[in-house]
Write a protein that holds these residues in place. Sequence first.
Motif, PDB file in Angstrom:
ATOM      1  N   ALA A   1       2.711  -4.509   4.343  1.00  0.00           N
ATOM      2  CA  ALA A   1       3.003  -3.593   3.569  1.00  0.00           C
ATOM      3  C   ALA A   1       3.110  -4.101   1.971  1.00  0.00           C
ATOM      4  O   ALA A   1       4.311  -4.697   1.669  1.00  0.00           O
ATOM      5  N   THR A   2       2.199  -4.009   1.196  1.00  0.00           N
ATOM      6  CA  THR A   2       2.259  -4.597  -0.031  1.00  0.00           C
ATOM      7  C   THR A   2       1.174  -3.910  -0.872  1.00  0.00           C
ATOM      8  O   THR A   2       0.142  -3.231  -0.208  1.00  0.00           O
ATOM      9  N   THR A   3       1.263  -3.894  -2.189  1.00  0.00           N
ATOM     10  CA  THR A   3       0.381  -3.086  -2.925  1.00  0.00           C
ATOM     11  C   THR A   3      -0.870  -4.188  -3.437  1.00  0.00           C
ATOM     12  O   THR A   3      -1.702  -3.842  -4.041  1.00  0.00           O
ATOM     13  N   CYS A   4      -0.701  -5.629  -2.967  1.00  0.00           N
ATOM     14  CA  CYS A   4      -1.655  -6.448  -3.427  1.00  0.00           C
ATOM     15  C   CYS A   4      -2.852  -6.173  -2.743  1.00  0.00           C
ATOM     16  O   CYS A   4      -2.753  -6.013  -1.474  1.00  0.00           O
ATOM     17  N   PRO A   5      -4.133  -6.267  -3.237  1.00  0.00           N
ATOM     18  CA  PRO A   5      -4.368  -6.725  -4.369  1.00  0.00           C
ATOM     19  C   PRO A   5      -4.673  -5.633  -5.460  1.00  0.00           C
ATOM     20  O   PRO A   5      -5.466  -5.822  -6.370  1.00  0.00           O
ATOM     21  N   GLY A   6      -3.784  -4.667  -5.356  1.00  0.00           N
ATOM     22  CA  GLY A   6      -4.081  -3.577  -6.469  1.00  0.00           C
ATOM     23  C   GLY A   6      -5.005  -2.551  -5.911  1.00  0.00           C
ATOM     24  O   GLY A   6      -6.126  -3.006  -5.162  1.00  0.00           O
ATOM     25  N   ARG A   7      -4.974  -1.245  -6.310  1.00  0.00           N
ATOM     26  CA  ARG A   7      -5.935  -0.277  -5.885  1.00  0.00           C
ATOM     27  C   ARG A   7      -7.565  -0.525  -6.177  1.00  0.00           C
ATOM     28  O   ARG A   7      -8.227  -0.030  -5.407  1.00  0.00           O
ATOM     29  N   PHE A   8      -7.527  -1.121  -7.569  1.00  0.00           N
ATOM     30  CA  PHE A   8      -9.032  -1.227  -7.863  1.00  0.00           C
ATOM     31  C   PHE A   8      -9.505  -2.306  -7.153  1.00  0.00           C
ATOM     32  O   PHE A   8     -10.758  -2.235  -6.645  1.00  0.00           O
ATOM     33  N   LEU A   9      -8.782  -3.326  -6.875  1.00  0.00           N
ATOM     34  CA  LEU A   9      -9.606  -4.783  -6.190  1.00  0.00           C
ATOM     35  C   LEU A   9      -9.741  -4.419  -4.741  1.00  0.00           C
ATOM     36  O   LEU A   9     -10.583  -4.710  -4.037  1.00  0.00           O
ATOM     37  N   LYS A  10      -8.649  -3.498  -4.153  1.00  0.00           N
ATOM     38  CA  LYS A  10      -8.815  -3.198  -2.780  1.00  0.00           C
ATOM     39  C   LYS A  10     -10.203  -2.632  -2.466  1.00  0.00           C
ATOM     40  O   LYS A  10     -10.647  -2.641  -1.562  1.00  0.00           O
ATOM     41  N   ARG A  11     -10.639  -1.593  -3.306  1.00  0.00           N
ATOM     42  CA  ARG A  11     -11.740  -0.983  -3.220  1.00  0.00           C
ATOM     43  C   ARG A  11     -12.867  -1.797  -3.237  1.00  0.00           C
ATOM     44  O   ARG A  11     -13.865  -1.684  -2.198  1.00  0.00           O
TER      45      ARG A  11
ATOM     46  N   ILE B   1     -18.086 -16.329   9.505  1.00  0.00           N
ATOM     47  CA  ILE B   1     -16.930 -15.303   9.598  1.00  0.00           C
ATOM     48  C   ILE B   1     -17.531 -13.837   9.404  1.00  0.00           C
ATOM     49  O   ILE B   1     -18.323 -13.577   8.567  1.00  0.00           O
ATOM     50  N   PRO B   2     -17.483 -12.977  10.551  1.00  0.00           N
ATOM     51  CA  PRO B   2     -17.866 -11.495  10.378  1.00  0.00           C
ATOM     52  C   PRO B   2     -17.278 -10.592   9.202  1.00  0.00           C
ATOM     53  O   PRO B   2     -16.017 -11.008   8.977  1.00  0.00           O
ATOM     54  N   LYS B   3     -17.959  -9.742   8.752  1.00  0.00           N
ATOM     55  CA  LYS B   3     -17.384  -8.978   7.576  1.00  0.00           C
ATOM     56  C   LYS B   3     -16.213  -8.069   7.924  1.00  0.00           C
ATOM     57  O   LYS B   3     -15.375  -8.071   7.162  1.00  0.00           O
ATOM     58  N   ARG B   4     -15.810  -7.778   9.320  1.00  0.00           N
ATOM     59  CA  ARG B   4     -14.765  -7.261   9.428  1.00  0.00           C
ATOM     60  C   ARG B   4     -13.581  -8.224   9.342  1.00  0.00           C
ATOM     61  O   ARG B   4     -12.327  -7.586   9.567  1.00  0.00           O
ATOM     62  N   GLN B   5     -13.875  -9.339   9.328  1.00  0.00           N
ATOM     63  CA  GLN B   5     -12.656 -10.404   9.078  1.00  0.00           C
ATOM     64  C   GLN B   5     -12.352 -10.577   7.724  1.00  0.00           C
ATOM     65  O   GLN B   5     -11.570 -11.586   7.301  1.00  0.00           O
ATOM     66  N   ILE B   6     -12.911  -9.618   6.579  1.00  0.00           N
ATOM     67  CA  ILE B   6     -12.587  -9.958   5.175  1.00  0.00           C
ATOM     68  C   ILE B   6     -11.481  -8.790   5.109  1.00  0.00           C
ATOM     69  O   ILE B   6     -11.756  -7.665   5.343  1.00  0.00           O
ATOM     70  N   PHE B   7     -10.334  -9.147   4.387  1.00  0.00           N
ATOM     71  CA  PHE B   7      -9.138  -8.488   4.278  1.00  0.00           C
ATOM     72  C   PHE B   7      -8.556  -8.466   2.789  1.00  0.00           C
ATOM     73  O   PHE B   7      -8.797  -9.224   2.102  1.00  0.00           O
ATOM     74  N   SER B   8      -7.887  -7.082   2.525  1.00  0.00           N
ATOM     75  CA  SER B   8      -7.069  -7.237   1.347  1.00  0.00           C
ATOM     76  C   SER B   8      -5.777  -7.508   1.972  1.00  0.00           C
ATOM     77  O   SER B   8      -5.332  -7.283   3.166  1.00  0.00           O
ATOM     78  N   HIS B   9      -4.945  -8.247   1.165  1.00  0.00           N
ATOM     79  CA  HIS B   9      -3.581  -8.499   1.493  1.00  0.00           C
ATOM     80  C   HIS B   9      -2.904  -7.534   2.196  1.00  0.00           C
ATOM     81  O   HIS B   9      -2.089  -7.436   3.302  1.00  0.00           O
ATOM     82  N   CYS B  10      -2.963  -6.207   1.666  1.00  0.00           N
ATOM     83  CA  CYS B  10      -2.305  -4.990   2.053  1.00  0.00           C
ATOM     84  C   CYS B  10      -2.731  -4.311   3.385  1.00  0.00           C
ATOM     85  O   CYS B  10      -2.160  -3.581   4.124  1.00  0.00           O
ATOM     86  N   ASP B  11      -3.966  -4.987   3.968  1.00  0.00           N
ATOM     87  CA  ASP B  11      -4.198  -4.617   5.194  1.00  0.00           C
ATOM     88  C   ASP B  11      -3.401  -5.222   6.258  1.00  0.00           C
ATOM     89  O   ASP B  11      -3.243  -4.993   7.590  1.00  0.00           O
ATOM     90  N   LEU B  12      -2.830  -6.436   5.978  1.00  0.00           N
ATOM     91  CA  LEU B  12      -2.142  -7.196   6.805  1.00  0.00           C
ATOM     92  C   LEU B  12      -0.599  -7.063   6.422  1.00  0.00           C
ATOM     93  O   LEU B  12       0.114  -7.637   7.512  1.00  0.00           O
TER      94      LEU B  12
END
Length: 342
Positions: A325-335, A312-323
């Motif tokens: 409209a949600t705040t998941c996984p939170g602003r700290f984890l998103k970073r 799996i290439p790195k560009r296929q790693i997402f935060s839920h909010c990338d997919l």
Amino acid sequence: MGSRARAAAIAALVALGAVAGCRSLGRVPEHEDAVARGERCLEVRDFQGAELYYERALQASPRNAKARIGLARVALERDDPRAALAQADRAERECVLAEQDKVALLIVRGRACQRLGRPVGLVWAYLHRAYEAGGPETRQRLHKDLLRLAGQLPSDTPGVKEFLAAVPAGGAAARSRIRPRRDWDPGGAPQADIPMGKPFRITVHHSAHDAFIAGSAARSAAASAEVIRRMRAYHVQNRHWQDIGYHFVIDPRGGIWEGRPLRFQGAHAGAAHNKGNIGICVIGNYDAQGPSAAQVDSLTWLIRRLCAQYDIPKRQIFSHCDLKATTCPGRFLKRIVAELRA
Ligand SMILES: [Zn+2]
């Protein structure tokens, strides 16, 4: 010249001869020892010399397996895994292979696949077969690699359990860091409708549990298991999913737990985004605070392992909010996820 100086001079000449011998193709060796000379060149990393000798051996006898495999090993040393695989193919097609040649070829294939970033399971399959078929020297040479690979593979990968069981006590560090499903769902027989197929992306979530529940999950592994059971119950009873939605859950102490088995598609990113998508949920609310160092370490390890295993290439790693409209996984984890993706 004193006797000590003479001895040193002779030693230097001998050493020089050993290296120079690799290149002295002017003196034509008997083709029988061309392979042995190739080996010696390979040992001192004189790849050009090794190639010349192996090729010479092949001119004399085109089906010489050791020479063909020698060329494959040189290609590997030259960091050209594709050429190594091509030579391995030729060896299998054109040469009569002794048992030890077959072992050598398995090692070439395993190492070449490793360099090419092929799935860990494939590298394991080649090297483990070589380990099983090889002599004590081969086993010793491969042992450390196999320990490392075993630690990155699910415990039901063929050969992994037996290999680890044979490792003397103290080799526990090599065991997978992932707690199996039975650790929180003993006797469970998880089912879901849709098979996963080959995963091609990863999505990170947080559980958004309040501090009280996250704190309770942090107390012990048993407490984490209880929180995961409740997550599953919520998903099944309230969301009407067939099982817990995530493939992995990371507890507040950094423990990694198997959730929905990877052979089933998850339920975590919305119907449009679940296909081929590995769902990882980190317990806690990361809009309120940052994840613990242990959680970041485990998340990093897990994502790297999955990326390596499934290509799996790195560009296929997402935060839920990338997919969505949600705040998941939170602003700290998103970073943190953004860093893993970078
Ligand atoms: Zn989410």
